[in-house]
Write a protein that holds these residues in place. Structure first.
Motif, PDB file in Angstrom:
ATOM      1  N   ALA A  36       0.834  -1.196   0.000  1.00 33.87           N
ATOM      2  CA  ALA A  36       0.000   0.000   0.000  1.00 33.87           C
ATOM      3  C   ALA A  36       0.874   1.252   0.000  1.00 33.87           C
ATOM      4  O   ALA A  36       0.579   2.235  -0.704  1.00 33.87           O
ATOM      5  CB  ALA A  36      -0.925   0.003   1.212  1.00 33.87           C
ATOM      6  N   THR A  37       1.946   1.214   0.760  1.00 31.78           N
ATOM      7  CA  THR A  37       2.857   2.360   0.807  1.00 31.78           C
ATOM      8  C   THR A  37       3.537   2.575  -0.538  1.00 31.78           C
ATOM      9  O   THR A  37       3.675   3.715  -1.005  1.00 31.78           O
ATOM     10  CB  THR A  37       3.920   2.142   1.896  1.00 31.78           C
ATOM     11  N   VAL A  38       3.950   1.478  -1.175  1.00 35.47           N
ATOM     12  CA  VAL A  38       4.591   1.587  -2.495  1.00 35.47           C
ATOM     13  C   VAL A  38       3.615   2.147  -3.520  1.00 35.47           C
ATOM     14  O   VAL A  38       3.947   3.058  -4.297  1.00 35.47           O
ATOM     15  CB  VAL A  38       5.122   0.211  -2.949  1.00 35.47           C
ATOM     16  N   PHE A  39       2.382   1.640  -3.531  1.00 38.50           N
ATOM     17  CA  PHE A  39       1.378   2.121  -4.481  1.00 38.50           C
ATOM     18  C   PHE A  39       1.042   3.590  -4.216  1.00 38.50           C
ATOM     19  O   PHE A  39       0.838   4.372  -5.150  1.00 38.50           O
ATOM     20  CB  PHE A  39       0.111   1.269  -4.402  1.00 38.50           C
ATOM     21  N   PHE A  40       0.969   3.959  -2.949  1.00 45.16           N
ATOM     22  CA  PHE A  40       0.719   5.355  -2.611  1.00 45.16           C
ATOM     23  C   PHE A  40       1.843   6.240  -3.132  1.00 45.16           C
ATOM     24  O   PHE A  40       1.599   7.296  -3.724  1.00 45.16           O
ATOM     25  CB  PHE A  40       0.599   5.511  -1.091  1.00 45.16           C
ATOM     26  N   ALA A  41       3.079   5.806  -2.912  1.00 46.39           N
ATOM     27  CA  ALA A  41       4.232   6.596  -3.360  1.00 46.39           C
ATOM     28  C   ALA A  41       4.215   6.788  -4.869  1.00 46.39           C
ATOM     29  O   ALA A  41       4.499   7.876  -5.382  1.00 46.39           O
ATOM     30  CB  ALA A  41       5.525   5.918  -2.919  1.00 46.39           C
ATOM     31  N   LEU A  42       3.871   5.723  -5.601  1.00 48.56           N
ATOM     32  CA  LEU A  42       3.828   5.833  -7.056  1.00 48.56           C
ATOM     33  C   LEU A  42       2.716   6.771  -7.517  1.00 48.56           C
ATOM     34  O   LEU A  42       2.850   7.467  -8.530  1.00 48.56           O
ATOM     35  CB  LEU A  42       3.620   4.445  -7.677  1.00 48.56           C
ATOM     36  N   SER A  43       1.616   6.817  -6.771  1.00 50.69           N
ATOM     37  CA  SER A  43       0.476   7.644  -7.185  1.00 50.69           C
ATOM     38  C   SER A  43       0.732   9.132  -7.033  1.00 50.69           C
ATOM     39  O   SER A  43       0.032   9.944  -7.647  1.00 50.69           O
ATOM     40  CB  SER A  43      -0.772   7.264  -6.382  1.00 50.69           C
ATOM     41  N   VAL A  44       1.709   9.521  -6.207  1.00 52.17           N
ATOM     42  CA  VAL A  44       1.989  10.949  -6.034  1.00 52.17           C
ATOM     43  C   VAL A  44       3.158  11.403  -6.899  1.00 52.17           C
ATOM     44  O   VAL A  44       3.603  12.547  -6.790  1.00 52.17           O
ATOM     45  CB  VAL A  44       2.251  11.303  -4.551  1.00 52.17           C
ATOM     46  N   ALA A 109       4.728   5.294   7.503  1.00 48.73           N
ATOM     47  CA  ALA A 109       4.298   6.657   7.811  1.00 48.73           C
ATOM     48  C   ALA A 109       5.342   7.680   7.351  1.00 48.73           C
ATOM     49  O   ALA A 109       5.002   8.692   6.716  1.00 48.73           O
ATOM     50  CB  ALA A 109       4.040   6.802   9.310  1.00 48.73           C
ATOM     51  N   LEU A 110       6.605   7.427   7.663  1.00 54.92           N
ATOM     52  CA  LEU A 110       7.660   8.353   7.266  1.00 54.92           C
ATOM     53  C   LEU A 110       7.824   8.393   5.741  1.00 54.92           C
ATOM     54  O   LEU A 110       8.002   9.460   5.148  1.00 54.92           O
ATOM     55  CB  LEU A 110       8.984   7.962   7.930  1.00 54.92           C
ATOM     56  N   GLY A 111       7.774   7.213   5.131  1.00 52.39           N
ATOM     57  CA  GLY A 111       7.916   7.151   3.677  1.00 52.39           C
ATOM     58  C   GLY A 111       6.815   7.922   2.973  1.00 52.39           C
ATOM     59  O   GLY A 111       7.072   8.668   2.015  1.00 52.39           O
ATOM     60  N   ALA A 112       5.561   7.760   3.464  1.00 53.79           N
ATOM     61  CA  ALA A 112       4.444   8.482   2.852  1.00 53.79           C
ATOM     62  C   ALA A 112       4.614   9.988   3.029  1.00 53.79           C
ATOM     63  O   ALA A 112       4.369  10.768   2.096  1.00 53.79           O
ATOM     64  CB  ALA A 112       3.130   8.019   3.465  1.00 53.79           C
ATOM     65  N   GLN A 118       8.017  15.603  -1.325  1.00 55.54           N
ATOM     66  CA  GLN A 118       8.605  15.640  -2.666  1.00 55.54           C
ATOM     67  C   GLN A 118       7.534  15.893  -3.723  1.00 55.54           C
ATOM     68  O   GLN A 118       7.755  16.626  -4.691  1.00 55.54           O
ATOM     69  CB  GLN A 118       9.314  14.316  -2.951  1.00 55.54           C
ATOM     70  N   SER A 119       6.359  15.301  -3.522  1.00 59.37           N
ATOM     71  CA  SER A 119       5.277  15.484  -4.485  1.00 59.37           C
ATOM     72  C   SER A 119       4.847  16.941  -4.549  1.00 59.37           C
ATOM     73  O   SER A 119       4.510  17.452  -5.629  1.00 59.37           O
ATOM     74  CB  SER A 119       4.079  14.608  -4.112  1.00 59.37           C
TER      75      SER A 119
END
Length: 578
Positions: A36-44, A109-112, A118-119
């Motif tokens: 979920a975190t990876v997919f969230f990161a890609l979406s931004v 949490a930190l990664g998001a 950055q986004s």
């Protein structure tokens, strides 16, 4: 107590879930959380258009939920196939499991948060490229909270579906005697069949029926700034064959606005004629009457075939005609012009594209064929210049009137197509067969002899070779998602991302399987939410398009500047008052 425990054991053995339901709702799958975190990161990561925190939060929340589901499936497969083969490896101590779970939570949490920071920078870069105000980092961090809420809602829906599957499994096991091991799979199959049947059949028909009904209500409405014309050159006037009340919302606006002969004369400094605007709504034709023939009859009634230029416009879903494109041509020709259009749907372009795409192509061909029959019946020296125009889905319907380039060149004196969808048949042929070395966003077809592509006025003069009549022009922006969205994005990197990209496309945008498809699909809903010259906002570039393919002999740069100021002011008025 013992009896109660025995009862619970028996119920569990029969596949009945009676405990841990509350825990199921809040329990986390940590493999799912990682994905979920990876997919969230890609979406931004950057896409074609800028996004505010609200829009990004909705998109990212759905993305995160999809990632969570992928992680859950992979973890289940691990437990099913891999774990039984690792019996010799002892399980880790409890404190290790808790430490790993805590590390995953903190890292997620930190990664998001870092990706959102950055986004926000990427969003400011994109807005700067388009001359728009950028977001602030604190404001953009709200995306995370909204995404979390949306993601939880989607997961909750999934878990509800899982409970339904278990319910079907119990019924199948009890009443149909499906073996307990196969019952969950059978329950899932039942749910899928029901969902597909409902959503592909009853639900989809019901949705589009409700949408049609809802938008037909707007179609019956008339803007306070749309007044029935009295000029016989306009449909909807007392002399018209297409009655005012049948033209629909967009049709009534179209015929009640636009420059008059006196206004054209004021701008051009020359005597002008009253422009002809013919329009047929969904309710204009009688039950036994062909709407395209009614439109042609309107042209005959108004004397359109005696004008200098005649334009056949294929509208977007609701029947919208770009008022700037219409007015620009009317000013150019001193009002000695005729424009004809018709409505084929109540639905906006996005819904029409999904449900009524065939209507656009059918209506586009029927309208052109009817007009062409009347036009070609006249002696060649007594015919007006015949042009075709279409924007967005309208360009697809307009293209459908022609079998190919040879047919197009034989029948018309020019074509202007704006923001063409990637699925346009002729557009795709020209772009895929472009000259070697030319970019997909600025293709050169056959050395620009007949067909040209432009994102600004300067592009219309390139290449420097002769542009032979009849001229065909496509206006397309590098940042227009309607032009570049395609199912091919799922598995293959497009040329427009591998080649040097457009000036308003972020240098940080990357292609990822599935991700880019989803990102550009999300951009479709916001294609007009940018400034002119970007996305699906073409503004007064349509004036340059007309001038490039069909300028009258007396055309000049000074005339162009005066007309541009007028049509831009009119469009601004339309946006504020329509």
């Amino acid at each position: 107590m013992l009896e109660s425990a025995s009862t619970l054991t028996k119920l569990r053995a029969r596949g009945v879930v009676v405990v841990r339901r509350a825990e199921d709702i809040i329990d986390l799958n940590y493999v799912g959380l990682v994905f979920a975190t990876v997919f969230f990161a890609l979406s931004v990561t950057p896409s074609l258009l800028p996004r505010d925190w609200l829009f990004q939060g909705l998109i990212s929340g759905i993305n995160a939920a999809l990632g969570y589901g992928v992680g859950c499936v992979l973890e289940w497969l691990f437990r099913l196939w891999v774990r039984p083969r690792l019996t010799k490896i002892p399980p880790p101590p409890t404190w290790v499991r808790y430490a790993v779970k805590s590390a995953i939570l903190i890292t997620a949490a930190l990664g998001a948060a870092l990706m959102l920071v950055q986004s926000a920078r990427w969003q400011r870069e994109i807005t700067a490229l388009m001359g728009m105000a950028g977001t602030t980092t604190p404001a953009y961090l709200r995306t995370g909270l909204l995404s979390l809420s949306v993601g939880m809602a989607v997961v909750a829906v999934y878990r509800t579906a899982r409970e339904i599957i278990r319910f079907f499994a119990r019924l199948l096991n009890k009443w149909v005697r499906v073996p307990r091991e196969l019952a969950p799979a059978a329950g899932f199959l039942v749910l899928v069949v029901l969902a597909v049947t409902i959503f592909n059949g009853v639900a989809s028909r019901a949705f589009f029926a409700v949408a049609n009904s809802a938008f037909s209500v707007r179609n019956d409405h008339t803007s306070a700034n749309a007044i029935q014309p009295v000029q016989p050159e306009r449909s909807g006037s007392p002399a018209s064959l297409a009655k005012w009340e049948t033209l629909g919302y967009e049709g009534r606006w179209f015929v009640s606005h636009g420059p008059t002969a006196s206004k054209i004369g004021e701008v051009t400094g020359k005597q002008a004629r009253e422009p002809i605007r013919a329009y047929v709504g969904l309710e204009s034709a009688a039950a036994d009457q062909d709407p395209a023939e009614l439109a042609a009859a309107e042209l005959e009634r108004t004397g359109a075939f005696d004008r200098k230029v005649l334009v056949v416009v294929t509208t977007t879903g609701t029947g919208w005609v770009n008022g700037m494109a219409a007015a620009a041509l009317e000013y150019m020709y001193g009002g000695d012009s005729a424009i004809v259009a018709s409505q084929y749907s109540y639905l906006p372009s996005v819904l029409s594209f999904l449900a009524d795409r065939g209507k656009a192509t059918t209506a586009g061909r029927a309208m052109f064929d009817a007009v062409y029959r009347h036009w070609s019946a006249r002696p060649s020296e007594q015919r007006p210049k015949l042009l075709v125009y279409g924007e967005s889905l309208g360009s697809q319907g307009s293209e459908a009137a022609f079998d190919g380039l040879a047919d197009l060149r034989t029948k018309v004196d020019g074509a202007l197509w704006v923001g063409p969808p990637n699925s346009n048949r002729l557009w795709e042929q020209f772009v895929s067969r472009r000259d070697p070395g030319s970019r997909e966003i600025e293709p050169v077809y056959a050395d620009g002899l007949v067909v040209r592509f432009a994102s600004d006025s300067a592009d219309l003069a390139r290449p420097s070779t002769e542009w032979r009549p009849p001229r065909i022009a496509y206006l397309q922006h590098a940042s227009d998602p309607i032009v570049w969205w395609s199912t091919d994005l799922i598995f293959s990197q497009p040329d427009w991302l591998s080649e040097p990209r457009g000036a308003d496309v972020s240098s940080q945008m990357r292609w990822w399987p599935f991700v880019t498809f989803w990102q550009v699909a999300a951009d479709l809903t916001n294609a007009q939410g940018v400034t002119d010259g970007h996305g699906h906002r073409y503004g007064s570039l349509v004036l340059d398009g007309w001038a490039a393919i069909a300028a009258p002999p007396e055309w000049s740069a000074g005339m162009s500047d005066r007309i541009r100021a007028e049509v831009e002011a009119a469009e601004d008025f339309e946006r504020k008052t329509k």
